[in-house]
Motif scaffolding. Sequence first.
Motif, PDB file in Angstrom:
ATOM      1  N   UNK A 109      20.835  38.516  44.717  1.00  0.00           N
ATOM      2  CA  UNK A 109      21.776  37.744  45.545  1.00  0.00           C
ATOM      3  C   UNK A 109      22.946  37.252  44.687  1.00  0.00           C
ATOM      4  N   UNK A 110      22.645  36.799  43.467  1.00  0.00           N
ATOM      5  CA  UNK A 110      23.711  36.346  42.569  1.00  0.00           C
ATOM      6  C   UNK A 110      24.614  37.522  42.198  1.00  0.00           C
ATOM      7  N   UNK A 111      24.024  38.699  41.945  1.00  0.00           N
ATOM      8  CA  UNK A 111      24.824  39.881  41.607  1.00  0.00           C
ATOM      9  C   UNK A 111      25.777  40.230  42.747  1.00  0.00           C
ATOM     10  N   UNK A 112      25.274  40.191  43.976  1.00  0.00           N
ATOM     11  CA  UNK A 112      26.125  40.512  45.126  1.00  0.00           C
ATOM     12  C   UNK A 112      27.198  39.450  45.331  1.00  0.00           C
ATOM     13  N   UNK A 113      26.834  38.188  45.170  1.00  0.00           N
ATOM     14  CA  UNK A 113      27.817  37.107  45.304  1.00  0.00           C
ATOM     15  C   UNK A 113      28.906  37.230  44.236  1.00  0.00           C
ATOM     16  N   UNK A 114      28.528  37.734  43.059  1.00  0.00           N
ATOM     17  CA  UNK A 114      29.499  37.909  41.987  1.00  0.00           C
ATOM     18  C   UNK A 114      30.511  38.989  42.343  1.00  0.00           C
ATOM     19  N   UNK A 115      30.081  40.026  43.055  1.00  0.00           N
ATOM     20  CA  UNK A 115      31.042  41.039  43.535  1.00  0.00           C
ATOM     21  C   UNK A 115      32.088  40.378  44.423  1.00  0.00           C
ATOM     22  N   UNK A 116      31.662  39.474  45.279  1.00  0.00           N
ATOM     23  CA  UNK A 116      32.603  38.779  46.151  1.00  0.00           C
ATOM     24  C   UNK A 116      33.581  37.930  45.331  1.00  0.00           C
ATOM     25  N   UNK A 117      33.093  37.295  44.270  1.00  0.00           N
ATOM     26  CA  UNK A 117      33.982  36.533  43.385  1.00  0.00           C
ATOM     27  C   UNK A 117      34.981  37.460  42.702  1.00  0.00           C
ATOM     28  N   UNK A 118      34.514  38.627  42.287  1.00  0.00           N
ATOM     29  CA  UNK A 118      35.393  39.602  41.640  1.00  0.00           C
ATOM     30  C   UNK A 118      36.524  40.010  42.577  1.00  0.00           C
ATOM     31  N   UNK A 119      36.205  40.222  43.851  1.00  0.00           N
ATOM     32  CA  UNK A 119      37.236  40.605  44.820  1.00  0.00           C
ATOM     33  C   UNK A 119      38.296  39.526  44.950  1.00  0.00           C
ATOM     34  N   UNK A 120      37.878  38.267  44.875  1.00  0.00           N
ATOM     35  CA  UNK A 120      38.844  37.168  44.960  1.00  0.00           C
ATOM     36  C   UNK A 120      39.797  37.181  43.769  1.00  0.00           C
ATOM     37  N   UNK A 121      39.243  37.363  42.569  1.00  0.00           N
ATOM     38  CA  UNK A 121      40.061  37.322  41.363  1.00  0.00           C
ATOM     39  C   UNK A 121      40.924  38.578  41.236  1.00  0.00           C
ATOM     40  N   UNK A 122      40.347  39.737  41.615  1.00  0.00           N
ATOM     41  CA  UNK A 122      41.053  41.016  41.449  1.00  0.00           C
ATOM     42  C   UNK A 122      41.936  41.354  42.646  1.00  0.00           C
ATOM     43  N   UNK A 123      42.133  40.414  43.534  1.00  0.00           N
ATOM     44  CA  UNK A 123      42.881  40.695  44.747  1.00  0.00           C
ATOM     45  C   UNK A 123      44.364  40.930  44.543  1.00  0.00           C
ATOM     46  N   UNK A 124      44.875  40.629  43.349  1.00  0.00           N
ATOM     47  CA  UNK A 124      46.299  40.844  43.103  1.00  0.00           C
ATOM     48  C   UNK A 124      46.624  42.328  43.195  1.00  0.00           C
ATOM     49  N   UNK A 125      47.614  42.654  43.981  1.00  0.00           N
ATOM     50  CA  UNK A 125      47.961  44.059  44.240  1.00  0.00           C
ATOM     51  C   UNK A 125      48.471  44.772  42.999  1.00  0.00           C
ATOM     52  N   UNK A 126      49.039  43.997  42.048  1.00  0.00           N
ATOM     53  CA  UNK A 126      49.653  44.642  40.880  1.00  0.00           C
ATOM     54  C   UNK A 126      48.709  44.730  39.693  1.00  0.00           C
ATOM     55  N   UNK A 127      47.447  44.349  39.832  1.00  0.00           N
ATOM     56  CA  UNK A 127      46.518  44.394  38.708  1.00  0.00           C
ATOM     57  C   UNK A 127      46.316  45.823  38.230  1.00  0.00           C
ATOM     58  N   UNK A 128      46.100  46.735  39.154  1.00  0.00           N
ATOM     59  CA  UNK A 128      45.894  48.135  38.777  1.00  0.00           C
ATOM     60  C   UNK A 128      47.125  48.697  38.070  1.00  0.00           C
ATOM     61  N   UNK A 129      48.307  48.457  38.623  1.00  0.00           N
ATOM     62  CA  UNK A 129      49.534  48.977  38.009  1.00  0.00           C
ATOM     63  C   UNK A 129      49.791  48.324  36.658  1.00  0.00           C
ATOM     64  N   UNK A 130      49.474  47.043  36.521  1.00  0.00           N
ATOM     65  CA  UNK A 130      49.616  46.349  35.234  1.00  0.00           C
ATOM     66  C   UNK A 130      48.755  47.022  34.168  1.00  0.00           C
ATOM     67  N   UNK A 131      47.518  47.335  34.534  1.00  0.00           N
ATOM     68  CA  UNK A 131      46.607  47.960  33.582  1.00  0.00           C
ATOM     69  C   UNK A 131      47.083  49.363  33.211  1.00  0.00           C
ATOM     70  N   UNK A 132      47.552  50.115  34.198  1.00  0.00           N
ATOM     71  CA  UNK A 132      48.049  51.468  33.914  1.00  0.00           C
ATOM     72  C   UNK A 132      49.258  51.422  32.979  1.00  0.00           C
ATOM     73  N   UNK A 133      50.159  50.480  33.218  1.00  0.00           N
ATOM     74  CA  UNK A 133      51.328  50.344  32.355  1.00  0.00           C
ATOM     75  C   UNK A 133      50.928  49.946  30.943  1.00  0.00           C
TER      76      UNK A 133
END
Length: 251
Positions: A38-62
Amino acid sequence: MIIYEYPFNERIRTLLRLEDLYEKFIFFLHQEHPQQHHVALSTIFEILEVAGRADLKSDLLQELERQKQTLLGFRSNPAVEAERLDAVIAEVDRCSAALMSAQGKTGQNVRDNEWLMSIRGRTIIPGGACEFDLPSYYAWQHRSAEQRFNDISGWFAPLVPLFDAIALVLRLLRESGRSTNTIATGGSYQQMLQGKVYQMLRLAIDDQLGAIPEMSANKYMLWVRFTSQDGDMKPKSFDSDVSFELTLCNF
């Protein structure tokens, strides 16, 4: 030694938060009890909140592309081990290709799963994931540990390229710094940065000292103030000299 890290900007702060959540997720994923999953699944939900920035992927690629160009510039340096350099460049290429091939918004597969979203909606309510609130989730928790592990791993799988890229970027950043042995006189330390731009501060200290660093920094100066804790965990000033190892990291 305990290592403390302090990010100089919001981008590195986000990467460190995601790294911390990922370590927590992996730990609980590899446990067997339903409450740990349950904690592992709840952590995925926390990750989605933090990683929700649309430019995170492009920032990492750059950033990966910038690191690749920097590394390519070392090929003409006879002091650099060519085989090791090529291995790092190949790792950057693999991470970039995997991240680029990831489709859609980060975690979109989880957002498109109505069942997971119903659980996410209840977990933000204190005690909201009880069996009478989510009977289907309660039933899922009674599946075998292997089944739950496979389910959670499958839901997380599209996020793996993102975290591989984060791990590589942070590793390259940490390896960029040079450590110096430093003393905080009377538990306090200041250093002028003289216009140099840094991404992260790393501080290593003997855990037997009982000194806890409180750090802050801007583009002009960094401050470190050491405190300690009494029996009630209340912070108090650490007035003795403190020896520590300081590393300033910059791409």
